[in-house]
Design an enzyme around this catalytic site. Structure first.
Site, PDB file in Angstrom:
ATOM      1  N   THR A 212     -22.966  28.019-103.865  1.00 40.68           N
ATOM      2  CA  THR A 212     -21.660  28.669-103.774  1.00 40.68           C
ATOM      3  C   THR A 212     -21.500  29.710-104.871  1.00 40.68           C
ATOM      4  O   THR A 212     -20.760  30.682-104.702  1.00 40.68           O
ATOM      5  CB  THR A 212     -20.508  27.636-103.853  1.00 40.68           C
ATOM      6  OG1 THR A 212     -20.822  26.685-104.871  1.00 40.68           O
ATOM      7  CG2 THR A 212     -20.319  26.921-102.543  1.00 40.68           C
TER       8      THR A 212
ATOM      9  N   LYS B  57     -34.130  24.055-108.271  1.00 38.33           N
ATOM     10  CA  LYS B  57     -33.382  25.310-108.472  1.00 38.33           C
ATOM     11  C   LYS B  57     -34.229  26.331-109.238  1.00 38.33           C
ATOM     12  O   LYS B  57     -33.901  27.506-109.308  1.00 38.33           O
ATOM     13  CB  LYS B  57     -32.064  25.036-109.207  1.00 38.33           C
ATOM     14  CG  LYS B  57     -31.097  24.191-108.368  1.00 38.33           C
ATOM     15  CD  LYS B  57     -29.815  23.922-109.129  1.00 38.33           C
ATOM     16  CE  LYS B  57     -28.903  22.917-108.448  1.00 38.33           C
ATOM     17  NZ  LYS B  57     -28.052  23.518-107.412  1.00 38.33           N
TER      18      LYS B  57
ATOM     19  N   LYS C 106     -19.937  33.779-105.170  1.00 42.46           N
ATOM     20  CA  LYS C 106     -19.037  34.294-106.220  1.00 42.46           C
ATOM     21  C   LYS C 106     -19.642  35.540-106.852  1.00 42.46           C
ATOM     22  O   LYS C 106     -18.944  36.531-107.096  1.00 42.46           O
ATOM     23  CB  LYS C 106     -18.808  33.206-107.287  1.00 42.46           C
ATOM     24  CG  LYS C 106     -18.096  31.972-106.743  1.00 42.46           C
ATOM     25  CD  LYS C 106     -18.170  30.784-107.699  1.00 42.46           C
ATOM     26  CE  LYS C 106     -17.775  29.507-106.968  1.00 42.46           C
ATOM     27  NZ  LYS C 106     -18.150  28.288-107.716  1.00 42.46           N
TER      28      LYS C 106
ATOM     29  N   LYS D 264     -26.263  27.239-113.111  1.00 42.21           N
ATOM     30  CA  LYS D 264     -26.128  26.121-112.177  1.00 42.21           C
ATOM     31  C   LYS D 264     -26.725  24.895-112.849  1.00 42.21           C
ATOM     32  O   LYS D 264     -27.338  25.010-113.916  1.00 42.21           O
ATOM     33  CB  LYS D 264     -26.864  26.400-110.869  1.00 42.21           C
ATOM     34  CG  LYS D 264     -28.274  27.009-111.048  1.00 42.21           C
ATOM     35  CD  LYS D 264     -28.895  27.444-109.730  1.00 42.21           C
ATOM     36  CE  LYS D 264     -28.472  28.805-109.276  1.00 42.21           C
ATOM     37  NZ  LYS D 264     -27.618  28.784-108.094  1.00 42.21           N
ATOM     38  N   ARG D 265     -26.535  23.710-112.246  1.00 43.83           N
ATOM     39  CA  ARG D 265     -27.179  22.520-112.787  1.00 43.83           C
ATOM     40  C   ARG D 265     -28.674  22.770-112.945  1.00 43.83           C
ATOM     41  O   ARG D 265     -29.269  23.516-112.157  1.00 43.83           O
ATOM     42  CB  ARG D 265     -26.948  21.315-111.861  1.00 43.83           C
ATOM     43  CG  ARG D 265     -25.535  20.775-111.899  1.00 43.83           C
ATOM     44  CD  ARG D 265     -25.176  20.267-113.291  1.00 43.83           C
ATOM     45  NE  ARG D 265     -25.858  19.012-113.583  1.00 43.83           N
ATOM     46  CZ  ARG D 265     -25.244  17.838-113.642  1.00 43.83           C
ATOM     47  NH1 ARG D 265     -23.944  17.742-113.469  1.00 43.83           N
ATOM     48  NH2 ARG D 265     -25.916  16.735-113.911  1.00 43.83           N
TER      49      ARG D 265
ATOM     50  N   HIS E 297     -24.355  17.175 -98.135  1.00 48.40           N
ATOM     51  CA  HIS E 297     -24.524  18.258 -99.112  1.00 48.40           C
ATOM     52  C   HIS E 297     -25.913  18.332 -99.720  1.00 48.40           C
ATOM     53  O   HIS E 297     -26.140  19.125-100.641  1.00 48.40           O
ATOM     54  CB  HIS E 297     -23.531  18.116-100.261  1.00 48.40           C
ATOM     55  CG  HIS E 297     -22.109  18.306 -99.864  1.00 48.40           C
ATOM     56  ND1 HIS E 297     -21.485  19.537 -99.882  1.00 48.40           N
ATOM     57  CD2 HIS E 297     -21.180  17.422 -99.430  1.00 48.40           C
ATOM     58  CE1 HIS E 297     -20.224  19.391 -99.490  1.00 48.40           C
ATOM     59  NE2 HIS E 297     -20.026  18.113 -99.204  1.00 48.40           N
TER      60      HIS E 297
HETATM   61  C1  26V Z   1     -25.245  12.739-105.658  1.00 46.66           C
HETATM   62  C2  26V Z   1     -24.999  11.746-106.560  1.00 46.66           C
HETATM   63  C3  26V Z   1     -25.887  10.599-106.542  1.00 46.66           C
HETATM   64  C4  26V Z   1     -25.258   9.407-107.160  1.00 46.66           C
HETATM   65  C5  26V Z   1     -24.581   9.694-108.467  1.00 46.66           C
HETATM   66  C6  26V Z   1     -23.587  10.799-108.406  1.00 46.66           C
HETATM   67  C7  26V Z   1     -23.926  11.877-107.457  1.00 46.66           C
HETATM   68  C8  26V Z   1     -23.163  12.994-107.426  1.00 46.66           C
HETATM   69  C9  26V Z   1     -23.425  13.995-106.521  1.00 46.66           C
HETATM   70  C10 26V Z   1     -24.468  13.848-105.642  1.00 46.66           C
HETATM   71  C11 26V Z   1     -24.747  14.836-104.589  1.00 46.66           C
HETATM   72  C12 26V Z   1     -24.746  16.161-105.067  1.00 46.66           C
HETATM   73  C13 26V Z   1     -24.936  17.047-103.898  1.00 46.66           C
HETATM   74  C14 26V Z   1     -24.486  18.416-104.211  1.00 46.66           C
HETATM   75  O1  26V Z   1     -23.818  18.680-105.184  1.00 46.66           O
HETATM   76  N1  26V Z   1     -24.840  19.297-103.342  1.00 46.66           N
HETATM   77  C15 26V Z   1     -24.471  20.670-103.492  1.00 46.66           C
HETATM   78  O2  26V Z   1     -23.342  20.880-102.664  1.00 46.66           O
HETATM   79  C16 26V Z   1     -22.893  22.211-102.718  1.00 46.66           C
HETATM   80  C17 26V Z   1     -21.622  22.282-101.910  1.00 46.66           C
HETATM   81  O3  26V Z   1     -21.898  22.027-100.564  1.00 46.66           O
HETATM   82  C18 26V Z   1     -23.964  23.132-102.211  1.00 46.66           C
HETATM   83  O4  26V Z   1     -23.516  24.445-102.321  1.00 46.66           O
HETATM   84  C19 26V Z   1     -25.247  22.967-103.028  1.00 46.66           C
HETATM   85  O5  26V Z   1     -26.277  23.725-102.479  1.00 46.66           O
HETATM   86  C20 26V Z   1     -25.641  21.512-103.039  1.00 46.66           C
HETATM   87  O6  26V Z   1     -26.725  21.299-103.931  1.00 46.66           O
END
Ligand code: 26V
Length: 836
Positions: free
Chosen positions: A679, A577, A683, A571-572, A380
């Site tokens: 995503t 972004k 929406k 968004k975050r 992701h």
């Molecule tokens: C990484 C980490 C690192 C360690 C601590 C907790 C944590 C939690 C999440 C992540 C990865 C986040 C990746 C993410 O959210 N990617 C998003 O995924 C969406 C669904 O596929 C996508 O639409 C977004 O573009 C993408 O940023």
């Protein structure tokens, strides 16, 4: 309720494989015994034993939710019975995050029992919206990755796929955000403070998880206690996942950590009874809180144990279920597909190997084949700082058997690489599961790719970059494993439920099949030329905007005018972004008005919302800047009423459900090549917003579907961004673009920070001095040009409505039903298993 709707549950999509899959289920209306008054009254009275005079909205919410759960519980049991009888291949979706939001209205909709509830509301004179507000959001996720998992569960249930989600039952979800003096403040989200009517604890199905050492969490830091093996319990809490039409009700199983009853008081506390009980808390801290960073791997030990705990509990549980119906281990991949949502649950590779080697007593080769055929991995993010790498030392301490297994996988992998690419030690180093150097680490993405049969990205551009750049050597080795599955979102929650006005006119125009076959929206295309439909679309948007404005006024006192353009970026908060790019756009417009107060400019409201990781200082400074900018503009009589900036605190699923339908302009402006998919872009599109965006993630595919003429694309392509690495100089833009210079100067002039001089210095530094890694300045002029085109279009309401309709009509591909149909056909080989 439209009777048509009860008859529709998906017909074939326009996908090879998927078409076949979708044809296999026929679903008629489900008859539920109606929620009668008695059910509600009984819950109201007996669940909490409250005096009728003392009953408030929270008690009403609980009683209605419990009544709805009563209605679905038979069907829920029936679903599991059917699966047990039919023994179909099951899909398990493993994810550290499920960003569910609220469930009551969603479940009522999916059960098609709104008429029953409507009657109840009428009979009892209930304030339905007030009741819905009582439910806290289940915020068990950070953002896109967690929300995607929730949309996927909805689609799998709607499509009658025998699927189950596995996650953690965090006591505290994503922190709650408030804004003080413009700064983000974090508060704990104690969402389980009150009993949650949707969860069912199943202590009888608890599992044991063994660790090679004990651990304690003191003052927030995780400490391993070597040499003292320990045991944790995983207690499952099940939540129903109601498929549209209510025929299939799948399960989301969340694990809570507990200490075993037979806790060794002696060893731990030398007879100190109270101390030993207090020690138990350490085990229970494990699932206390969701990690709130979604872009940097902070490498905390507690997170590592959370990940292992999810994997160990879920695999023990699914293997137990598999063994109940199947005697031959070799049929595992025929009966089980496990999807890993990012690398977070990638210890599933070594855990499944451990089970097959040590418990099933299979040989290495057979265990390895079965493991690989059973597992699949979704990536992701390409951000290097988010890639998970765990210290080898932690494996040694906590899960030493996994380390043996991983090192053996690696030994064989490297042997293979050396045979195929003799002398290429560089390749060996790059594909290795072990990152050498002081403090050796295990590369979790490499483990997931090597140990599975499928690796997918989440949009075409992202899957391409993953394959050709990020993990190129592994993609060369295992080309056939790599594939794309462009994300999607559930049209039930994000259109039918969130935007009843728009959903209503769509259904009036083309029937309600779109709810389960979103491609049907293409039937709206000819209506772009129909004046009365354009007016209906305009009215639906206006209605959503008015509702939003009213809600905002009531909950925060902020007034916005629904007659003005609503322009949103939600968004975050992250540099890639580029909320800062959006802020620069607003500053340029503001400067224009200050320079020439008589300038004609279409009035607009800019909405921002999003959380910053608590330790991400620059992201928090961006929030502060947006708030200060909002205040400065509000206080300036020249621009008041013409431009307005609103930072909406506490962005969450429920806020998205309100704001997205009310938005005219969707900003999707990440630096090309950085947003894996996005995503919310989808929406907004299906809710009738036009997109101002870069050629990044799934936005590219959305523009393709709608036609680029119907999109407002701007900025560098991913290739141009990559090519500019050697020579890009943001100072050029500062020196040569007067508006860019004026915008940056405004930031450093303390115009918006009169009482906090210098506070925004770091923003200017990041954009100029430190090289503007995310190319804000390179894209600003083109962003403004696209923005100008968009405003020109807005001046012609008919032309605007036309494009809105063409966008909605082209959004059908972005249903998560389509995405799930592709996963099922191309990765899982899973078929629907209808529940009779
Ligand atoms: C990484 C980490 C690192 C360690 C601590 C907790 C944590 C939690 C999440 C992540 C990865 C986040 C990746 C993410 O959210 N990617 C998003 O995924 C969406 C669904 O596929 C996508 O639409 C977004 O573009 C993408 O940023």
């Amino acid at each position: 309720m439209n009777s048509d709707r009860t008859r529709t549950v998906a017909r074939a999509l326009r996908m090879p494989g998927a078409k076949e899959l979708l044809r296999q289920y026929a679903c008629g209306p489900v008859q539920f015994a109606g929620t009668n008054d008695a059910l509600y009254e009984r819950h109201l009275m007996f669940d909490n034993v409250v005096d009728p005079m003392a009953i408030g909205p929270r008690e009403r919410y609980e009683a209605i939710a419990r009544s709805v759960r009563d209605i679905l519980s038979q069907r829920w049991l029936r679903t599991e019975h059917t699966y047990r009888r039919e023994n179909p291949k099951r899909v398990y979706y493993l994810s550290l995050e499920f960003l569910i939001g609220r469930s009551l209205a969603n479940n009522v909709m999916n059960l098609l029992c709104d008429p029953v509830v409507e009657r109840l509301i009428e009979d009892k004179g209930l304030d339905w919206l007030g009741v819905l507000e009582q439910e806290p959001d289940a915020g068990l996720g950070n953002g896109g990755l967690g929300r995607l998992a929730a949309c996927f569960l909805d689609s799998m249930a709607a499509m009658q796929i025998p699927a189950m989600g596995y996650g953690l039952r965090y006591e505290y979800g994503i922190f709650r955000q408030s804004i003080r003096d413009g700064w983000q403040n974090e508060q704990p989200d104690h969402w389980l403070r009150r009993p949650d009517p949707w969860e069912v604890a199943r202590p009888q199905e608890q599992v044991e998880v063994r660790l090679g050492c004990s651990f304690e969490v003191r003052g927030g830091t995780f400490g391993a206690i070597p040499g003292q093996p320990s045991v944790l319990l995983g207690i499952p809490y099940d939540r129903p996942v109601v498929g549209f039409g209510g025929k299939t009700i799948n399960t989301l199983r969340l694990w809570a950590a507990a200490a075993p009853e037979a806790f060794d008081f002696h060893e731990f506390s030398a007879g100190d009874f109270v101390g030993a009980l207090a020690e138990r808390l350490s085990a229970e801290t494990l699932t206390r809180v969701l990690y709130p960073d979604d872009s940097t791997n902070m490498g905390q030990g507690l997170r590592f144990v959370q990940e292992y705990f999810l994997v160990a509990c879920s695999l023990a549980d699914l293997v137990r279920r598999f063994r109940q119906s199947n005697s031959d281990w070799r049929t595992l991949p025929d009966k089980v597909a496990i999807q890993l949502n990012d690398t977070h649950p990638s210890l599933a590779v070594s855990e499944l190997m451990r089970i097959l080697l040590d418990e099933a007593r299979l040989g290495w080769d057979e265990a390895w084949d079965l493991t690989r055929q059973t597992l699949a991995y979704t990536n992701h993010t390409l951000l290097p700082e988010a890639l998970e790498k765990w210290p080898l030392r932690w494996f040694e301490l906590l899960i030493p058997r996994h380390l043996d297994i991983i090192l053996e996988i690696n030994r064989r992998l490297i042997e293979d690489v050396r045979a195929r690419f003799p002398g290429d030690e560089g390749k060996v180093e790059r594909v290795s599961l072990v990152e050498e150097g002081e403090g050796r680490k295990i590369r979790m993405a490499n483990l997931a790719i090597v140990g599975s049969h499928s690796t997918n990205g989440v949009a075409a551009i992202h899957s391409g970059l993953l394959r050709t750049m990020t993990v190129r050597d592994l993609a060369d080795l295992f080309a056939e494993r790599f594939n794309n599955k462009t994300n999607g979102v559930t049209p039930r929650r994000w259109l039918r439920l969130a935007n009843p006005a728009l959903a209503g006119i769509i259904t009036e125009a083309i029937g309600d099949r779109w709810i389960t076959d979103l491609a049907d929206l293409e039937k709206l295309k000819p209506l772009a030329d129909d004046k009365s439909f354009r007016e209906a679309i305009y009215k639906a948007k206006h209605s959503a905007k008015s509702h939003f404005a009213e809600w905002l006024r009531l909950t925060s006192g902020v007034s916005v005018d629904p007659a003005l353009i609503f322009d949103s970026q939600v968004k975050r908060i992250h540099e890639y972004k580029r909320q800062l790019l959006n802020a620069l756009r607003v500053v340029v417009l503001y400067n224009r008005l200050r320079e020439d107060p008589d300038l004609e400019m279409t009035p607009r409201t800019f909405f921002f919302a999003g959380k910053a990781a608590p330790a991400y200082h620059l992201a928090k400074l961006i929030i502060k800047f947006l708030n200060n900018l909002a205040g400065t503009i509000d206080g300036d009589p020249v621009v008041r009423g013409r431009l307005k900036v609103v930072f909406l605190p506490e962005y969450c699923v429920s806020l998205a459900e309100r704001l997205i339908p009310a938005t005219d302009v969707s900003n999707q402006i990440s630096t090309a090549g950085f947003e894996a998919s996005g995503t919310s872009n989808m929406k907004f599109m299906m809710n009738g917003a036009l997109t101002l965006g870069t050629r990044d993630g799934a936005t590219i595919e959305m523009a393709e579907a709608a036609g680029e003429d119907n999109f407002f694309l701007f900025g560098l392509t991913a290739e141009q961004v990559a090519d500019s690495r050697g020579w890009y100089n943001p100072h050029w833009h500062y020196d040569n673009e007067p508006e860019t210079r004026a915008a940056l100067d405004l930031i450093s002039s303390d115009h918006v920070s009169r009482y906090e001089p210098g506070v925004f210095g770091p923003l200017r530094d990041v954009l100029l001095t430190h090289g503007d890694h995310y190319r804000h300045l390179a894209d600003l002029a083109d962003y403004l040009a696209a923005d100008r085109r968009l405003l020109e279009l807005y001046a012609d309401p008919d032309a605007w409505a036309r494009k809105v309709i063409l966008n909605i009509a082209a959004s059908g591909r972005f249903s998560s039903d389509r995405t799930i149909a592709e996963y099922a056909a191309e990765i899982w080989d899973a078929k629907p298993c209808p529940v009779q």
